[in-house]
Scaffold this motif. Sequence first.
Motif, mmCIF file in Angstrom:
data_model
loop_
_atom_site.group_PDB
_atom_site.id
_atom_site.type_symbol
_atom_site.label_atom_id
_atom_site.label_comp_id
_atom_site.label_asym_id
_atom_site.label_seq_id
_atom_site.Cartn_x
_atom_site.Cartn_y
_atom_site.Cartn_z
ATOM 1 N N LEU A 40 -20.509 15.056 -32.965
ATOM 2 C CA LEU A 40 -19.626 14.228 -33.797
ATOM 3 C C LEU A 40 -20.071 12.757 -33.752
ATOM 4 C CD1 LEU A 40 -15.948 14.507 -34.491
ATOM 5 C CD2 LEU A 40 -16.638 12.370 -33.454
ATOM 6 N N VAL A 41 -20.403 12.291 -32.548
ATOM 7 C CA VAL A 41 -20.837 10.888 -32.415
ATOM 8 C C VAL A 41 -22.109 10.657 -33.220
ATOM 9 C CG1 VAL A 41 -21.753 9.174 -30.775
ATOM 10 C CG2 VAL A 41 -19.702 10.496 -30.191
ATOM 11 N N LYS A 42 -23.047 11.581 -33.101
ATOM 12 C CA LYS A 42 -24.316 11.436 -33.846
ATOM 13 C C LYS A 42 -24.034 11.391 -35.352
ATOM 14 C CE LYS A 42 -27.002 10.944 -30.684
ATOM 15 N NZ LYS A 42 -27.185 9.543 -30.574
ATOM 16 N N ALA A 43 -23.104 12.245 -35.800
ATOM 17 C CA ALA A 43 -22.787 12.291 -37.238
ATOM 18 C C ALA A 43 -22.119 10.991 -37.690
ATOM 19 C CB ALA A 43 -21.890 13.494 -37.526
ATOM 20 N N VAL A 44 -21.243 10.444 -36.848
ATOM 21 C CA VAL A 44 -20.594 9.167 -37.208
ATOM 22 C C VAL A 44 -21.650 8.063 -37.242
ATOM 23 C CG1 VAL A 44 -18.947 7.395 -36.436
ATOM 24 C CG2 VAL A 44 -18.302 9.814 -36.348
ATOM 25 N N GLU A 45 -22.530 8.045 -36.238
ATOM 26 C CA GLU A 45 -23.586 7.018 -36.207
ATOM 27 C C GLU A 45 -24.459 7.100 -37.451
ATOM 28 O OE1 GLU A 45 -24.621 5.721 -31.687
ATOM 29 O OE2 GLU A 45 -25.721 7.428 -32.489
#
Length: 263
Positions: free
Chosen positions: A211-216
Amino acid sequence: MVWNAPSYQDQFSYVWQHGEGLLSQLNPQAGERIVDLGCGTGQLTAQIAMSGAEAIGLDYDHDMIAQAQANYPQLNFQVANAEDFRVPSPVDAVFSNAALHWVQQPEAAARSIAAALKPKGRLVAEFGGKGNIQTILTALEEVSGQNNLSPWYFPSVGEYSVLLESAGLEVIYISLFERPTALGEAGLAGWLEMFSQRLFSNLSPSEWFELVKAVEAKVPQLYRLESPLEDRKARPTEDRKVKNQKGGWIADYRRLRVVAVKI
Ligand code: BEZ
């Protein structure tokens, strides 16, 4: 909610460093009694005390208060909730930096603040205002597929003025302004972990990582945190250099600063 106080203190020092301007607005005087509401690890409480005022640091998180007490054993820190805190006798001022957006019942907090103040006592506060971190929130909602994710209170000037007046405070200054904020070494991933991971307690560590990678990936692609800010010729900030030189992140913080006096 439980905070990681040592990590907060190490990696998020920009929170209280940005609060130093608000301290000038407070202008604490020797002999005054001043509550620091949502004091976190106590750095601004200590600066208030350096003026000769009696500072009382309050925070609802036990770990934050334990860290504040370890940092400044000579000062008075107590666990208390902004919504129902009480002081033994009325104080000259309530100061609050980057805390009131965590409050779930802002009307109750305003009533507690008014009850804590002497007549003509002042509230000097700054926190997230309308539109704060909208870029990050939108990306989080799109990536997670969840709407209305925000647990935070980011009021407008009009909304907060009415709320304070209803509690018996006269608003003498209020302003909503953009304050692009460099997220430092922790970056966007560290910010998300510290402040928003609790919204996704159902995710496994690997799902959270994804999720963090996708938000970044989404934030610079769709919203480009830095672009609108770079267009602002009036703000040639150090923040932008951080992004450009180190590949760091700048968040779209919007602050509501308010000074109000108990009638
Ligand atoms: C803020 O300081 O604006 C903020 C920090 C963490 C979460 C939400 C807002």
